[in-house]
Design a protein around this motif. Sequence first.
Motif, PDB file in Angstrom:
ATOM      1  N   UNK A  46       0.814  -1.199   0.000  1.00 39.72           N
ATOM      2  CA  UNK A  46       0.000   0.000   0.000  1.00 39.72           C
ATOM      3  C   UNK A  46       0.855   1.259   0.000  1.00 39.72           C
ATOM      4  N   UNK A  47       2.062   1.139   0.583  1.00 39.03           N
ATOM      5  CA  UNK A  47       2.973   2.270   0.688  1.00 39.03           C
ATOM      6  C   UNK A  47       4.339   1.891   0.108  1.00 39.03           C
ATOM      7  N   UNK A  48       5.090   2.901  -0.293  1.00 40.21           N
ATOM      8  CA  UNK A  48       6.460   2.632  -0.732  1.00 40.21           C
ATOM      9  C   UNK A  48       7.312   2.157   0.440  1.00 40.21           C
ATOM     10  N   UNK A  49       7.137   2.798   1.587  1.00 39.75           N
ATOM     11  CA  UNK A  49       7.999   2.489   2.722  1.00 39.75           C
ATOM     12  C   UNK A  49       7.228   2.635   4.033  1.00 39.75           C
ATOM     13  N   UNK A  83       7.738  14.021  -1.459  1.00 42.66           N
ATOM     14  CA  UNK A  83       7.847  13.088  -2.596  1.00 42.66           C
ATOM     15  C   UNK A  83       7.940  11.633  -2.143  1.00 42.66           C
ATOM     16  N   UNK A  84       7.233  11.296  -1.069  1.00 45.18           N
ATOM     17  CA  UNK A  84       7.306   9.938  -0.543  1.00 45.18           C
ATOM     18  C   UNK A  84       5.915   9.458  -0.125  1.00 45.18           C
ATOM     19  N   UNK A  85       5.639   8.199  -0.437  1.00 44.45           N
ATOM     20  CA  UNK A  85       4.392   7.558  -0.021  1.00 44.45           C
ATOM     21  C   UNK A  85       4.724   6.615   1.126  1.00 44.45           C
ATOM     22  N   UNK A  86       4.412   7.029   2.362  1.00 37.47           N
ATOM     23  CA  UNK A  86       4.863   6.272   3.519  1.00 37.47           C
ATOM     24  C   UNK A  86       3.775   6.144   4.574  1.00 37.47           C
ATOM     25  N   UNK A  91      17.577  13.442   7.643  1.00 37.32           N
ATOM     26  CA  UNK A  91      18.524  14.555   7.521  1.00 37.32           C
ATOM     27  C   UNK A  91      17.885  15.810   6.931  1.00 37.32           C
ATOM     28  N   UNK A  92      17.103  15.635   5.876  1.00 40.09           N
ATOM     29  CA  UNK A  92      16.376  16.760   5.291  1.00 40.09           C
ATOM     30  C   UNK A  92      15.060  16.239   4.725  1.00 40.09           C
ATOM     31  N   UNK A  93      14.309  17.104   4.075  1.00 39.00           N
ATOM     32  CA  UNK A  93      12.962  16.711   3.650  1.00 39.00           C
ATOM     33  C   UNK A  93      12.943  15.757   2.459  1.00 39.00           C
ATOM     34  N   UNK A  94      14.101  15.489   1.862  1.00 39.60           N
ATOM     35  CA  UNK A  94      14.139  14.578   0.707  1.00 39.60           C
ATOM     36  C   UNK A  94      14.879  13.269   1.022  1.00 39.60           C
ATOM     37  N   UNK A  95      15.221  13.041   2.282  1.00 35.14           N
ATOM     38  CA  UNK A  95      15.981  11.841   2.648  1.00 35.14           C
ATOM     39  C   UNK A  95      15.211  10.561   2.341  1.00 35.14           C
ATOM     40  N   UNK A  96      13.943  10.514   2.715  1.00 34.30           N
ATOM     41  CA  UNK A  96      13.155   9.315   2.466  1.00 34.30           C
ATOM     42  C   UNK A  96      13.014   9.047   0.972  1.00 34.30           C
TER      43      UNK A  96
END
Length: 313
Positions: free
Chosen positions: A4-7, A33-36, A102-107
């Motif tokens: 259901x989620x990427x991570x 930019x993450x589906x978690x 670390x920042x908003x794009x780490x995941x």
Amino acid sequence: MKDKFDISVIVCCYNPDIQKLKKTINSIYNQKNSNFEVIIADDGSNENYYDSLANWIKEMNYKNCRFNFLTQNVGTIKNIISAIEISQGKYVKTISPGDYFFDEFSMAKYIDTFEREQADFVFSRAVYYCEDDILPSISPGNPTVFNNKYLLRKIVLFQDFILGATVAMKRELELTYLNEIKDKMKYLEDVPLTFFSFLDGKKVYAISDNLIWYESGYGISTNSNLSKLLDNDYDSFFKYLKEKYPNNSIVKRSIKFFYCKDCPKLMRFIKRLFLSPVFIVDYFERKINRKKKNNKNESINKLKKIIGNKYEV
């Protein structure tokens, strides 16, 4: 089960500092930019903070957050297993209160690397901190670990252990390995996951970017009082490693490296050099890397940004 989620991000807790826990959750929901999904996995803490945390999660309007609170303390490994079993992500990333993305794009970088490299196991660099101080990189000590050509030798043979807080894995693979060791060890999950992945030929990929803030001195591996809890796990792990890979030459040498830990420092160095002469190169690379400094002011500003000063915690 269809993903259901990427991570799935599993926040592993045991008697957590609630303010640190909330900041860690903030760092997760700051991700873009993450589906978690987020699973708060509590290993039988002494105090029940479920209601207050659930109310805060609701007030913050944080979606896709679930709770997995165990009634008894069973240890890190079984706590993670319990959370993975209810997870719905293709990949799993564990994190502890006081550690942050670390920042908003780490995941997004984790997910992109898994997909692009078709990886089973991904890890990264991290910035170690303590209160308002930025510390030199501790683990892995050798910067060439992040050259994928040298991963097996540097980590499995020389045991330049990677930081478990930076590891993410395919859900089913991590669950399989943890179930394999759950009755042999209690707290030591990251080292077995790393060794098994390498020795079984899984696709391990190192990201040379900083993706995690790691709070040194509080976790079981960097707190001198708590780290004693790992001694039995290490002994059990290397005993099992020998049984699992009886004819692997790298495993045999790795065990010899490990079991000279009680020797005097000079004798330990000489023994390791005898076992593998190229160890001298690795040794000096670690020494040089430990002297490198991070830009403290810049790093502290980034840390404050990602944990979310704008949020009420």
